[in-house]
Scaffold this motif. Sequence first.
Motif, mmCIF file in Angstrom:
data_model
loop_
_atom_site.group_PDB
_atom_site.id
_atom_site.type_symbol
_atom_site.label_atom_id
_atom_site.label_comp_id
_atom_site.label_asym_id
_atom_site.label_seq_id
_atom_site.Cartn_x
_atom_site.Cartn_y
_atom_site.Cartn_z
ATOM 1 N N ALA A 172 6.678 67.617 -91.471
ATOM 2 C CA ALA A 172 6.231 66.908 -90.270
ATOM 3 C C ALA A 172 5.381 65.702 -90.635
ATOM 4 O O ALA A 172 5.485 64.635 -90.014
ATOM 5 C CB ALA A 172 5.447 67.860 -89.368
ATOM 6 N N GLY A 173 4.535 65.860 -91.666
ATOM 7 C CA GLY A 173 3.737 64.724 -92.120
ATOM 8 C C GLY A 173 4.600 63.609 -92.692
ATOM 9 O O GLY A 173 4.348 62.419 -92.453
ATOM 10 N N ALA A 174 5.645 63.996 -93.448
ATOM 11 C CA ALA A 174 6.544 62.979 -94.000
ATOM 12 C C ALA A 174 7.355 62.294 -92.906
ATOM 13 O O ALA A 174 7.649 61.099 -92.994
ATOM 14 C CB ALA A 174 7.477 63.636 -95.016
ATOM 15 N N ALA A 175 7.700 63.044 -91.853
ATOM 16 C CA ALA A 175 8.488 62.458 -90.761
ATOM 17 C C ALA A 175 7.708 61.412 -89.988
ATOM 18 O O ALA A 175 8.305 60.539 -89.337
ATOM 19 C CB ALA A 175 8.969 63.557 -89.816
ATOM 20 N N ARG A 176 6.378 61.485 -90.038
ATOM 21 C CA ARG A 176 5.565 60.491 -89.327
ATOM 22 C C ARG A 176 5.461 59.172 -90.086
ATOM 23 O O ARG A 176 4.929 58.194 -89.553
ATOM 24 C CB ARG A 176 4.161 61.047 -89.075
ATOM 25 N N ALA A 177 5.938 59.136 -91.319
ATOM 26 C CA ALA A 177 5.791 57.928 -92.132
ATOM 27 C C ALA A 177 6.595 56.765 -91.550
ATOM 28 O O ALA A 177 6.111 55.623 -91.504
ATOM 29 C CB ALA A 177 6.228 58.215 -93.566
ATOM 30 N N ILE A 178 7.821 57.042 -91.104
ATOM 31 C CA ILE A 178 8.665 55.961 -90.584
ATOM 32 C C ILE A 178 8.088 55.358 -89.304
ATOM 33 O O ILE A 178 7.974 54.128 -89.192
ATOM 34 C CB ILE A 178 10.108 56.465 -90.370
ATOM 35 N N PRO A 179 7.718 56.163 -88.287
ATOM 36 C CA PRO A 179 7.095 55.551 -87.096
ATOM 37 C C PRO A 179 5.821 54.774 -87.409
ATOM 38 O O PRO A 179 5.569 53.723 -86.804
ATOM 39 C CB PRO A 179 6.807 56.755 -86.196
ATOM 40 N N LEU A 180 5.035 55.263 -88.369
ATOM 41 C CA LEU A 180 3.815 54.548 -88.731
ATOM 42 C C LEU A 180 4.138 53.202 -89.379
ATOM 43 O O LEU A 180 3.455 52.197 -89.142
ATOM 44 C CB LEU A 180 2.967 55.405 -89.671
ATOM 45 N N GLU A 181 5.173 53.196 -90.207
ATOM 46 C CA GLU A 181 5.568 51.933 -90.841
ATOM 47 C C GLU A 181 6.111 50.957 -89.803
ATOM 48 O O GLU A 181 5.831 49.752 -89.860
ATOM 49 C CB GLU A 181 6.616 52.213 -91.906
ATOM 50 N N VAL A 182 6.895 51.478 -88.842
ATOM 51 C CA VAL A 182 7.413 50.619 -87.786
ATOM 52 C C VAL A 182 6.276 50.058 -86.929
ATOM 53 O O VAL A 182 6.304 48.900 -86.492
ATOM 54 C CB VAL A 182 8.413 51.403 -86.908
ATOM 55 N N ALA A 183 5.243 50.885 -86.701
ATOM 56 C CA ALA A 183 4.094 50.444 -85.903
ATOM 57 C C ALA A 183 3.199 49.475 -86.654
ATOM 58 O O ALA A 183 2.275 48.905 -86.068
ATOM 59 C CB ALA A 183 3.278 51.646 -85.446
#
Length: 214
Positions: A165-176
């Motif tokens: 779940a922590g790794a899955a948040r990496a892409i939205p954070l990078e997009v943001a």
Amino acid sequence: MNPLTWIIGAFSMWIVVLGVNKLGLSIAVIIIAQVVAMIRVRNVSVLASTALLSVPALASMALIHMPYSSDGWLIALTLTARFSALMSIFLLAATAITIPELVKSLYRWPKLAYIVGSALQMIPQGKQTLALVRDANALRGRSVKGPVRAVKYVGLPLITHLLSAGAARAIPLEVAGLDRPGPRTVLVEVVEGRVEKHCRWLLPLLAVGMAWWL
């Protein structure tokens, strides 16, 4: 008030309680904190939590100090009251702060906001994931009794899910644009008056001065 005001105010009161270290002040802080907490949450949850934490502290302090000193009961009472005052302040601040408001108040430091938000959400997310893992094992009729089965069928899936779940948040954070430089803005800022904003940073100085004077 702004969540940062609650945090800095609680930190300042800790300085006063620890610096002055008097029974009367600790009792006064306990009473004030409990009254404010009951007005805010309209129940005795903070009082009950403080009592639940203070009873073991009182028992341990009594066992340590009472047998070896004529005024051991007073020392035990003073230390317990100080501990209860600190817990009352902490629990009061906790009831006044929500995770979304705290994260929004830290938007000027996006990485810090993410770290704080993730850390505070780790416990409720872990509880929810643990419940899902237990339900999955129960539906499969699998026993998780014993240390080996608990680690294999509960511990490992729990850790794996939290890490993924922590790794899955990496892409939205990078997009943001978390790693991009520049100021951040929010649609609706946390309510904060000018007086509160300027006075908030004076609280630790006032606390140090009060502890020194008293």
